[in-house]
Design a protein around this motif. Structure first.
Motif, mmCIF file in Angstrom:
data_model
loop_
_atom_site.group_PDB
_atom_site.id
_atom_site.type_symbol
_atom_site.label_atom_id
_atom_site.label_comp_id
_atom_site.label_asym_id
_atom_site.label_seq_id
_atom_site.Cartn_x
_atom_site.Cartn_y
_atom_site.Cartn_z
ATOM 1 N N ALA A 235 1.098 -9.722 -6.952
ATOM 2 C CA ALA A 235 -0.158 -9.067 -6.605
ATOM 3 C C ALA A 235 -0.411 -7.818 -7.440
ATOM 4 O O ALA A 235 -1.561 -7.497 -7.772
ATOM 5 N N HIS A 236 0.655 -7.080 -7.771
ATOM 6 C CA HIS A 236 0.481 -5.880 -8.596
ATOM 7 C C HIS A 236 -0.117 -6.252 -9.960
ATOM 8 O O HIS A 236 -1.055 -5.606 -10.430
ATOM 9 N N PHE A 237 0.428 -7.293 -10.573
ATOM 10 C CA PHE A 237 -0.069 -7.666 -11.899
ATOM 11 C C PHE A 237 -1.520 -8.140 -11.821
ATOM 12 O O PHE A 237 -2.345 -7.810 -12.673
ATOM 13 N N ALA A 238 -1.822 -8.899 -10.800
ATOM 14 C CA ALA A 238 -3.198 -9.370 -10.631
ATOM 15 C C ALA A 238 -4.163 -8.191 -10.494
ATOM 16 O O ALA A 238 -5.256 -8.185 -11.065
ATOM 17 N N ALA A 239 -3.744 -7.166 -9.741
ATOM 18 C CA ALA A 239 -4.594 -5.987 -9.578
ATOM 19 C C ALA A 239 -4.743 -5.238 -10.898
ATOM 20 O O ALA A 239 -5.833 -4.768 -11.245
ATOM 21 N N ASN A 240 -3.661 -5.143 -11.650
ATOM 22 C CA ASN A 240 -3.722 -4.419 -12.920
ATOM 23 C C ASN A 240 -4.557 -5.158 -13.956
ATOM 24 O O ASN A 240 -5.224 -4.527 -14.793
ATOM 25 N N LEU A 241 -4.560 -6.470 -13.877
ATOM 26 C CA LEU A 241 -5.390 -7.247 -14.803
ATOM 27 C C LEU A 241 -6.867 -6.919 -14.642
ATOM 28 O O LEU A 241 -7.641 -7.018 -15.605
ATOM 29 N N ARG A 242 -7.261 -6.516 -13.446
ATOM 30 C CA ARG A 242 -8.670 -6.204 -13.217
ATOM 31 C C ARG A 242 -9.122 -4.947 -13.982
ATOM 32 O O ARG A 242 -10.314 -4.712 -14.144
ATOM 33 N N LEU A 243 -8.163 -4.177 -14.461
ATOM 34 C CA LEU A 243 -8.486 -2.997 -15.260
ATOM 35 C C LEU A 243 -8.727 -3.347 -16.724
ATOM 36 O O LEU A 243 -9.301 -2.549 -17.476
ATOM 37 N N LEU A 244 -8.275 -4.539 -17.115
ATOM 38 C CA LEU A 244 -8.179 -4.839 -18.539
ATOM 39 C C LEU A 244 -9.535 -5.036 -19.207
ATOM 40 O O LEU A 244 -9.742 -4.582 -20.342
ATOM 41 N N ASP A 245 -10.475 -5.676 -18.529
ATOM 42 C CA ASP A 245 -11.780 -5.915 -19.167
ATOM 43 C C ASP A 245 -12.459 -4.599 -19.548
ATOM 44 O O ASP A 245 -12.985 -4.446 -20.655
ATOM 45 N N GLY A 246 -12.447 -3.656 -18.634
ATOM 46 C CA GLY A 246 -13.052 -2.361 -18.927
ATOM 47 C C GLY A 246 -12.326 -1.650 -20.051
ATOM 48 O O GLY A 246 -12.956 -1.011 -20.918
ATOM 49 N N TYR A 247 -11.013 -1.763 -20.049
ATOM 50 C CA TYR A 247 -10.211 -1.126 -21.094
ATOM 51 C C TYR A 247 -10.517 -1.739 -22.462
ATOM 52 O O TYR A 247 -10.712 -1.007 -23.454
ATOM 53 N N LEU A 248 -10.577 -3.056 -22.533
ATOM 54 C CA LEU A 248 -10.875 -3.719 -23.807
ATOM 55 C C LEU A 248 -12.274 -3.344 -24.297
ATOM 56 O O LEU A 248 -12.497 -3.199 -25.507
ATOM 57 N N ALA A 310 -3.104 7.115 -12.050
ATOM 58 C CA ALA A 310 -2.111 6.909 -10.996
ATOM 59 C C ALA A 310 -2.695 6.263 -9.748
ATOM 60 O O ALA A 310 -1.970 5.605 -8.987
ATOM 61 N N ARG A 311 -3.985 6.426 -9.506
ATOM 62 C CA ARG A 311 -4.609 5.844 -8.311
ATOM 63 C C ARG A 311 -5.044 4.395 -8.529
ATOM 64 O O ARG A 311 -5.100 3.611 -7.584
ATOM 65 N N THR A 312 -5.385 4.048 -9.770
ATOM 66 C CA THR A 312 -5.925 2.713 -10.011
ATOM 67 C C THR A 312 -4.866 1.695 -10.441
ATOM 68 O O THR A 312 -5.099 0.494 -10.327
ATOM 69 N N VAL A 313 -3.740 2.155 -10.940
ATOM 70 C CA VAL A 313 -2.667 1.239 -11.344
ATOM 71 C C VAL A 313 -1.872 0.830 -10.117
ATOM 72 O O VAL A 313 -1.524 1.663 -9.275
ATOM 73 N N SER A 314 -1.575 -0.443 -10.015
ATOM 74 C CA SER A 314 -0.876 -0.979 -8.846
ATOM 75 C C SER A 314 0.620 -1.141 -9.131
ATOM 76 O O SER A 314 1.002 -1.748 -10.129
ATOM 77 N N GLY A 315 1.423 -0.591 -8.232
ATOM 78 C CA GLY A 315 2.869 -0.783 -8.305
ATOM 79 C C GLY A 315 3.602 0.371 -8.971
ATOM 80 O O GLY A 315 3.077 1.019 -9.874
ATOM 81 N N PRO A 316 4.838 0.659 -8.508
ATOM 82 C CA PRO A 316 5.666 1.672 -9.165
ATOM 83 C C PRO A 316 6.138 1.184 -10.532
ATOM 84 O O PRO A 316 6.135 -0.009 -10.815
ATOM 85 N N ARG A 317 6.549 2.105 -11.384
ATOM 86 C CA ARG A 317 6.933 1.699 -12.740
ATOM 87 C C ARG A 317 8.321 1.081 -12.799
ATOM 88 O O ARG A 317 8.609 0.316 -13.719
ATOM 89 N N TYR A 318 9.185 1.427 -11.867
ATOM 90 C CA TYR A 318 10.544 0.881 -11.852
ATOM 91 C C TYR A 318 10.847 0.228 -10.507
ATOM 92 O O TYR A 318 10.309 0.654 -9.477
ATOM 93 N N PRO A 319 11.748 -0.755 -10.482
ATOM 94 C CA PRO A 319 12.247 -1.246 -9.189
ATOM 95 C C PRO A 319 13.068 -0.163 -8.503
ATOM 96 O O PRO A 319 13.527 0.791 -9.151
ATOM 97 N N ALA A 320 13.283 -0.317 -7.215
ATOM 98 C CA ALA A 320 13.919 0.742 -6.422
ATOM 99 C C ALA A 320 15.287 1.132 -6.958
ATOM 100 O O ALA A 320 15.639 2.318 -7.006
ATOM 101 N N ALA A 321 16.085 0.151 -7.388
ATOM 102 C CA ALA A 321 17.443 0.449 -7.846
ATOM 103 C C ALA A 321 17.433 1.312 -9.103
ATOM 104 O O ALA A 321 18.325 2.154 -9.304
ATOM 105 N N THR A 322 16.435 1.129 -9.956
ATOM 106 C CA THR A 322 16.326 1.939 -11.173
ATOM 107 C C THR A 322 15.702 3.291 -10.870
ATOM 108 O O THR A 322 16.071 4.310 -11.453
#
Length: 333
Positions: A235-248, A310-322
């Motif tokens: 779901a995080h990647f799907a949400a982030n993909l929605r930013l891509l059209d505007g960025y391109l 930071a508000r529009t990007v979905s998901g933390p940058r690292y998994p919890a263990a990292t």
């Protein structure tokens, strides 16, 4: 290429992160490909090469030393200690004896008598930062390294370390989709006169605009570290993909490629910021370096930052263990 200050050195505004020539994004390219990328970077005016003992568990330092050792006077060499491969596993170890041993090994692999900028790759939280810095200060006094850097630390840790010995540069992830340095550490660097080196400036490939389908992420190789990164998952990647059209669309408006837009944005954020994109592709290398010629209008920068932050990007940058291994400030959930 325009020049920028990296601690006591003057280097090209865009450097080369050498990690993915040996590490992190699946099976690394052949040594011949790695050699071609390094030599072409040098030919194109790159004077800042960044490696680490961790990358390929010594293989990347060996590659850099073999290929660039004979050109040592033409570039500023950065490497890292404090996180290495031990018995096939990644280990964080900031004990003074380990730091000094790692440096000796790095000097041999890099085929040099001195490393220009030597980072503590991660702060080992069971070792006081003052002890690790003391060992690195010893290496400066011994003439084995010329300056000291830190990676993935907070403003508070930077200040504690800087009180032991001047810190020349701080390196952490910084891009449109990772804005954590803006919380505190970027200001601390400016207060102390510390250069800021931005790794993963193209958001681990996302802002290059080629990852447009979840199937591509599902096809990442088994050893690709992005498999475990939340922003590339479900779901995080799907949400982030929605930013891509505007960025391109903004890249087209700026008259540059998506990767160049990401790098030009960083360059526009301050003359003390030095991005170090990595690549295994000669074409991408040349594309990245041309970002130094891209000038962005203030209005376009503002729209970029409103789109990806930071508000529009979905998901933390690292998994919890990292995440528990790093010391950088985090935005409130």
């Amino acid at each position: 290429m325009q020049q920028r200050k990296l601690g006591p050195f003057q280097v090209g505004a865009i450097g080369l992160g050498c990690m993915n020539l040996s590490h992190a994004y699946g099976v690394p390219p052949s040594p011949e490909v790695g050699e071609a990328v390094l030599l072409r970077a040098l030919e194109l005016g790159v004077t800042h090469f960044d490696t680490a003992a961790l990358y390929g568990f010594g293989a990347n330092e060996t590659l850099v030393g073999r290929v660039l050792g004979k050109h040592r006077s033409r570039y500023t060499l950065a490497s890292k200690c404090g996180m290495t491969g031990v018995d096939g596993k990644r280990v964080i170890d900031g004990r003074p004896a380990t730091i000094k041993r790692t440096c000796e090994e790095a000097l041999q692999r890099l085929q040099t008598d001195v490393i220009d900028l030597y980072y503590l790759h991660r702060w080992d939280k069971v070792v006081p930062i003052e002890d690790s810095m003391g060992a690195m200060a010893d290496l400066v006094r011994e003439g084995k390294i010329r300056s000291i850097g830190l990676s993935e630390v907070s403003a508070d840790t930077l200040r504690r370390a800087h009180a032991v010995h001047p810190v020349a540069a701080l390196q952490t992830e910084y891009s449109l989709w990772t804005r954590n340095p803006e919380i505190a550490v970027l200001d601390a660097c400016r207060e102390l006169g510390v250069s800021f080196v931005a790794f993963s400036p193209v958001a681990r490939g996302f802002l290059a605009g080629a990852l447009t389908d979840p199937a591509q992420v599902a096809a990442f190789e088994a050893k690709d570290i992005r498999r475990a990164m939340p922003r590339f998952q479900s779901a995080h990647f799907a949400a982030n993909l929605r930013l891509l059209d505007g960025y391109l669309g903004l890249a087209r408006e700026a008259g540059c490629t998506p990767a160049q837009l990401a790098l030009a944005w960083l360059l526009a954020k301050g003359t003390d910021i030095l991005p170090i994109p990595g690549t295994t592709s000669l074409a991408h290398l040349e594309e990245n370096l041309k970002a130094a010629d891209v000038a962005l209008a203030p209005d376009l920068v503002a729209r970029l930052e409103a789109l990806i932050n930071a508000r529009t990007v979905s998901g933390p940058r690292y998994p919890a263990a990292t995440q528990v291994e790093i010391d950088t400030e985090e935005f409130a959930a």
